[in-house]
Design a protein around this motif. Structure first.
Motif, PDB file in Angstrom:
ATOM      1  N   GLY A 176       5.731  -8.481   7.026  1.00 16.23           N
ATOM      2  CA  GLY A 176       4.589  -9.171   6.442  1.00 16.23           C
ATOM      3  C   GLY A 176       4.785 -10.677   6.446  1.00 16.23           C
ATOM      4  O   GLY A 176       3.867 -11.440   6.798  1.00 16.23           O
ATOM      5  N   LYS A 177       5.969 -11.133   6.062  1.00 13.69           N
ATOM      6  CA  LYS A 177       6.261 -12.565   6.098  1.00 13.69           C
ATOM      7  C   LYS A 177       6.263 -13.085   7.532  1.00 13.69           C
ATOM      8  O   LYS A 177       5.773 -14.193   7.808  1.00 13.69           O
ATOM      9  N   SER A 218       7.603   6.494   7.726  1.00 15.31           N
ATOM     10  CA  SER A 218       6.950   6.163   8.990  1.00 15.31           C
ATOM     11  C   SER A 218       5.437   6.135   8.816  1.00 15.31           C
ATOM     12  O   SER A 218       4.753   5.247   9.345  1.00 15.31           O
ATOM     13  N   CYS A 219       4.915   7.107   8.058  1.00 13.00           N
ATOM     14  CA  CYS A 219       3.484   7.115   7.752  1.00 13.00           C
ATOM     15  C   CYS A 219       3.086   5.863   6.973  1.00 13.00           C
ATOM     16  O   CYS A 219       2.041   5.243   7.234  1.00 13.00           O
ATOM     17  N   ALA A 220       3.934   5.501   6.026  1.00 13.64           N
ATOM     18  CA  ALA A 220       3.657   4.300   5.230  1.00 13.64           C
ATOM     19  C   ALA A 220       3.664   3.051   6.109  1.00 13.64           C
ATOM     20  O   ALA A 220       2.822   2.152   5.942  1.00 13.64           O
ATOM     21  N   GLY A 270       0.826  -1.291   9.006  1.00 13.78           N
ATOM     22  CA  GLY A 270       0.433  -1.961  10.239  1.00 13.78           C
ATOM     23  C   GLY A 270      -1.065  -1.909  10.477  1.00 13.78           C
ATOM     24  O   GLY A 270      -1.683  -2.909  10.876  1.00 13.78           O
ATOM     25  N   ALA A 271      -1.665  -0.751  10.215  1.00  9.90           N
ATOM     26  CA  ALA A 271      -3.105  -0.598  10.433  1.00  9.90           C
ATOM     27  C   ALA A 271      -3.902  -1.492   9.484  1.00  9.90           C
ATOM     28  O   ALA A 271      -4.855  -2.174   9.901  1.00  9.90           O
ATOM     29  N   LEU A 305       0.749  -3.980   2.038  1.00 11.42           N
ATOM     30  CA  LEU A 305       1.985  -3.586   1.361  1.00 11.42           C
ATOM     31  C   LEU A 305       1.709  -2.547   0.275  1.00 11.42           C
ATOM     32  O   LEU A 305       2.415  -1.536   0.166  1.00 11.42           O
ATOM     33  N   GLY A 306       0.689  -2.795  -0.537  1.00 16.43           N
ATOM     34  CA  GLY A 306       0.351  -1.854  -1.596  1.00 16.43           C
ATOM     35  C   GLY A 306      -0.105  -0.508  -1.064  1.00 16.43           C
ATOM     36  O   GLY A 306       0.244   0.542  -1.628  1.00 16.43           O
TER      37      GLY A 306
END
Length: 441
Positions: free
Chosen positions: A253-254, A384-386, A391-392, A413-414
Motif C-alpha cells: 500500500g505504501k 491469499s484471498c485477502a 489488490g482488487a 486494507l480494511g
C-alpha cells in the motif's frame, strides 16, 4: 460427636453449617468471576510491559516527522516498513515456537538461542538486499543489514524473559533500548549536518545492538540438531508465512501510494499509518502474550472449549478497548485536527486509516486458532484471498478520480482484513494438529 453422613443433617447452628452440601452452580459462578478478574489483571500486567516502550515508539513518529520533514520521513517510513517486515518474519520463525513450547520445555532455551543466530544472519542478508535494491547505495544496504540482524536477535532472545515472566529484566532492556535510540537520534540531529532517514535507521540498529549486548549475560548458545531445528522452523514457519502475507498489504500500500501522491503528502499519510498501526498493535500484543500460552495449554490438553473461551475473551477485550480508542481519536480529530499530520481530504482519510489499522490487528488476533491447529493450507488460502481483495479494491478505487488515494488504500486494507477475519472466525480451531517436540537435541 456425631459424624457427618453422606446425606448431611442440617446443623442447628447458623454459623457452623460444615455439613451442608456445596451448591455447584454457585461455586462455578464464583470461580468464573475469579478467573475473569485474574485474566484481566494478567492482561494489564503484560500490557504494562508493552505500554512504556510502545508509547515511546509511537511518540517517536511525530518527533521524527518534525525532525526529518515530511518528505524525508516518507523515505524513512517506507524503508522501515520493509526491514521491519523482515525482522517480524524471521523473528517469528523462532519466537512463535518459543512461546508455544518454552513454558513446558525450558531446557530447550539454549537450543533456541543457537537457532536464533542462524535466522538473524539469513534475515540480515535480505535486509541488506532490500536496502541496496530499493533505496540505493551500500550505505542503505548496511543500514538494512544491521537493522534486521540485531532486530531479530533482540526480539527472539527476549521471548525467554517473557515466558518466564521476568518483568524487571524486560523493562530494563526496553528502557535501555529506547533511551539509547532517543539519545543517538538527538546527537545525530545536532552533530550531523542534515539528519537523514539512513541515520535514523542506524540509530535503531545501534539501540538493538546495545540491548542485545546486555541480554548476552547468562545466555548460552547451543547448536541444535537438524531434526529438532527443522521441527521448530516448521512450526515457526506457520506464523512467519502468515506474517509475511499479512504484512504485504501495508508495505505494498505504501509502495503504491508513493507513486500516487506528492512526496510531502506521502510522508503525512505514512506518519498516520505508522502511528495508529503501532498503537493498535500494542493492545494486540498485550492481549496475545497472555492469551496464547493459555490457549496453547488448553488446546494441548484437549480442552478445546477452554481454548475457544480464552480466544473469545481475548477478542472481546481487544474489540471493546480498540473501538473505544478509535471513537475518541475520531472525535478528537474532528474537534481539533488529525495528529500527527493533516491529510488532504479532511477527516475521512484519517478516520479510514484508523479503521484499517484497527481491523488489521483484529485479523492478527483472530488468526491464532488456525495457527495452533497448524492449518497451513487454510491460512495461506485465506490470506491469499485477502491479498486478492486488497489488490482488487486498490486497483478499482485508485482509478476513481473522486476517491482520495489515502482512502482507497485504507479501504483496501480494511477489506482484506475483514475477508480474513470472517474466514478464520468461521473455521475456528479446525482439526487438531498437535506437534510433538523432543526434550533434547
Amino acid at each position: 460427636m456425631a459424624s457427618c453422613r453422606s446425606s448431611c443433617v442440617p446443623s442447628t447452628s447458623d454459623n457452623l453449617n460444615f455439613c451442608q452440601p456445596i451448591k455447584a452452580p454457585l461455586v462455578e459462578e464464583s470461580l468464573s468471576k475469579m478467573l475473569f478478574t485474574r485474566s484481566l489483571l494478567r492482561i494489564a500486567q503484560f500490557g504494562f510491559i508493552k505500554a512504556f516502550p510502545g508509547l515511546v515508539n509511537i511518540a517517536l513518529i511525530p518527533a521524527l516527522y518534525q525532525l526529518l520533514g515530511s518528505e524525508e520521513f516518507g523515505h524513512f517510513s517506507l524503508f522501515f516498513s520493509y526491514v521491519l517486515l523482515a525482522v517480524t518474519v524471521f523473528g517469528a520463525t523462532i519466537a512463535q515456537p518459543m512461546y508455544r513450547f518454552l513454558s513446558s520445555k525450558m531446557n530447550a532455551g539454549d537450543l533456541f538461542n543457537g537457532l536464533t543466530v542462524f535466522a538473524a544472519s539469513f534475515g540480515a542478508l535480505i535486509g541488506g538486499l532490500v536496502g541496496y535494491a530499493f533505496f540505493g547505495g551500500w550505505n542503505n544496504s548496511a543500514a538494512g543489514f544491521s537493522f534486521v540482524m540485531f532486530g531479530v536477535l533482540y526480539s527472539a532472545l527476549t521471548v525467554n524473559l517473557q515466558v518466564s515472566e521476568k518483568v524487571r529484566s524486560l523493562i530494563f532492556l526496553e528502557v535501555l533500548r529506547i533511551s539509547s535510540l532517543g539519545l543517538t537520534i538527538f546527537l545525530l540531529h545536532y552533530l550531523v549536518d542534515g539528519l537523514s532517514y539512513t541515520n535514523v535507521m542506524y540509530a535503531f540498529s545501534f539501540s538493538f545492538f546495545l540491548a542485545f549486548c546486555f541480554l548476552l549475560r547468562g545466555i548460552k548458545f547451543t547448536l541444535p540438531t537438524w531434526g529438532w531445528a527443522s521441527d521448530m522452523i516448521k512450526f515457526g514457519s506457520l506464523s512467519a508465512t502468515w506474517l509475511l502475507l499479512a504484512g504485504l498489504p501495508l508495505v505494498l500500500g505504501k509502495s503504491v501510494l508513493v507513486g500516487e501522491v506528492s512526496k510531502t503528502e506521502f510522508g503525512a499519510i505514512s506518519a498516520n499509518l505508522d502511528m495508529y498501526y503501532r498503537m493498535f498493535s500494542i493492545l494486540n500484543a498485550a492481549i496475545a502474550i497472555w492469551a496464547y500460552p493459555t490457549m496453547s495449554a488448553a488446546f494441548d490438553s484437549g480442552d478445546r472449549v477452554g481454548a475457544k473461551k480464552t480466544h473469545f475473551f481475548a477478542l472481546t477485550v481487544y474489540i471493546a478497548a480498540g473501538a473505544t480508542a478509535l471513537a475518541l481519536l475520531v472525535v478528537g480529530a474532528a474537534w481539533y485536527q488529525p495528529f500527527p499530520a493533516s491529510i488532504s481530504g479532511g477527516l475521512l482519510p484519517f478516520a479510514m486509516i484508523l479503521v484499517a489499522c484497527f481491523l488489521l490487528q483484529v485479523m492478527s488476533l483472530a488468526h491464532k486458532p488456525l495457527e495452533m491447529s497448524r492449518s497451513m493450507i487454510t491460512m495461506i488460502a485465506l490470506m491469499s484471498c485477502a491479498l486478492v481483495v486488497f489488490g482488487a479494491c486498490a486497483l478499482v478505487l485508485l482509478n476513481v478520480e473522486t476517491v482520495n488515494p489515502a482512502v482507497a488504500i485504507a479501504v483496501a486494507l480494511g477489506s482484506a482484513a475483514l475477508v480474513y477475519l470472517i474466514g478464520s472466525s468461521a473455521i475456528g480451531f479446525g482439526r487438531s494438529g498437535k506437534i510433538e517436540v523432543a526434550d533434547t537435541a
